[in-house]
Design an enzyme around this catalytic site. Sequence first.
Site, PDB file in Angstrom:
ATOM      1  N   LYS A 153       0.870  -1.181   0.000  1.00  0.00           N
ATOM      2  CA  LYS A 153       0.000   0.000   0.000  1.00  0.00           C
ATOM      3  C   LYS A 153       0.904   1.227   0.000  1.00  0.00           C
ATOM      4  O   LYS A 153       1.946   1.234   0.681  1.00  0.00           O
ATOM      5  CB  LYS A 153      -0.889  -0.039   1.254  1.00  0.00           C
ATOM      6  CG  LYS A 153      -1.891   1.098   1.359  1.00  0.00           C
ATOM      7  CD  LYS A 153      -2.789   0.924   2.585  1.00  0.00           C
ATOM      8  CE  LYS A 153      -3.816   2.022   2.742  1.00  0.00           C
ATOM      9  NZ  LYS A 153      -4.693   1.841   3.904  1.00  0.00           N
ATOM     10  N   SER A 168      -9.595   2.006   2.953  1.00  0.00           N
ATOM     11  CA  SER A 168      -8.711   2.739   2.079  1.00  0.00           C
ATOM     12  C   SER A 168      -7.688   1.872   1.365  1.00  0.00           C
ATOM     13  O   SER A 168      -7.021   2.336   0.446  1.00  0.00           O
ATOM     14  CB  SER A 168      -7.975   3.806   2.889  1.00  0.00           C
ATOM     15  OG  SER A 168      -7.140   3.186   3.862  1.00  0.00           O
ATOM     16  N   SER A 221      -9.891  -0.352   7.150  1.00  0.00           N
ATOM     17  CA  SER A 221      -9.332  -0.255   5.798  1.00  0.00           C
ATOM     18  C   SER A 221      -8.674  -1.504   5.237  1.00  0.00           C
ATOM     19  O   SER A 221      -8.303  -1.509   4.064  1.00  0.00           O
ATOM     20  CB  SER A 221      -8.336   0.892   5.734  1.00  0.00           C
ATOM     21  OG  SER A 221      -9.031   2.096   5.604  1.00  0.00           O
TER      22      SER A 221
END
Length: 485
Positions: free
Chosen positions: A77, A152, A176
């Site tokens: 990420k 996210s 997330s």
Amino acid sequence: MDDFPDITQLRAGLDEGQFSSRELTAFFLDKAKRSNGILNSFISFCEEEAIHQATEADKRIANGTAGPVTGIPIAHKDVFCTKGVLTTCGSRMLQNFKSPYDATVVSRLKEAGAVTIGKANMDEFAMGSSNENSFYGPVSNPWNIERVPGGSSGGSAAAVAAGVVPIATGTDTGGSIRQPASFCGISGLKPTYGRVSRFGMIAFASSLDQAGVLGRSIADICLLFAQFAGPDPLDSTCHPIPDDWLEEGASLPSQKPKEKICIGIPKEYFNKATYIAPIEEAIRALETAGCTFKEISLPGTETAIPAYYILAGAEASTNLSRYDGIRFGYRCDDPQSLEDLYRRSRSEGFGKEVKRRILTGTYALSVGYYDAYYVKAQKLRRLIQQDFLKAFADVDLILSPTSPGIAFKKGSMADNPIEMYQQDLFTIPTSLAGLPAVSIPCGFEKEMPVGLQLIAPHFEERRLLEWSHYFQCLTDWHKKRPENS
Ligand code: GLN
């Protein structure tokens, strides 16, 4: 080799010389790049570094020093600092930021020989539940590209679900990892707060942020997780005592875990979920496997979302004050004064949702409102934690839907942040309490995947992962793949 080999199969292929890590890396890089026009799951690719890391991995495989993830392509990420390559955190603010160091998660996976192919798309500064808040554009859900992948960590989830990377890291502040895993039909682990170092993870809300993994199965997740979990002198909030099971590689039993368990069903979670049938089926499967169930109450559930948005906003407003256009981040053109520089750099560098969080967070921390908002939210947080501790006196795990609904259509909540915030109704309480939890696929609703959440007491990752893995031995929801992937 099937189209969707797991990490153990990939490792076997590497060891048996069916393919090299360089070949595997080139294969996934090519697949990821080709899919990116549609999915947009990557912000950047690290081709040069990946080829270099794969070459090193091949040497280790040849000389017999490879570990469980050596030579396996992964994605990070874009919240994790990666030395020498772009780390944007989904923001214009960090559009040109090349980190001078690696996050602990990144450096440990490098040492373990995993190969980073790219940086996954994400909501700006990890704020969001749909990945529509990224400066680099929204991500598509591989099950239906008109729908969001969740957020996210939406880029990580979409990339794993589409099979363009075997596994990816993510972070979870309020859901997330679990919510995008649920939306994309994959597995996701959010560890206990303090289990994983936050060093080098760009901060959103420091008392909640925790790194974890999104993968195709719990077995794959364990392999990666064991490489980076554990004490780190570079993060004082990282728990200093190592866990023997994790230190030894987090191996999972092939049969039913030995301990008998009782699973709690929180009544407050069930009247708000739109998919109940797949959850009931999961309960039946676990019942047949010998688990007992008990209804429990988590009375603070209703207060979790308001408390979280006060606390996470307050921490974000503090953490993000460093992006001032001088010390860190984007700087506006041609500033007329110091104040103009601050104002325009921050106005132009941050997106709408980030600004909303900074404004509400600053308000909640301001002199006149601190007690009314921030202190009150902290008290609610403590009560929510106590609800869980009380429940865990009677049960060993807690089971719930991961999210109130399935992946929604892109744009459908764009003008309604409050509705978007409700997406984390079942994940936020766990985050506020600092507990470990997973989301694992448990069926479909309107042709979209849905997730089952299992929550464990603090630092009981072993119990959580053993039972989640056992569920995946009993079912094959985690093996379903979107078409055209
Ligand atoms: N969706 C939540 C938020 O927007 C959670 C985000 C996260 O876990 N990083 O804050």
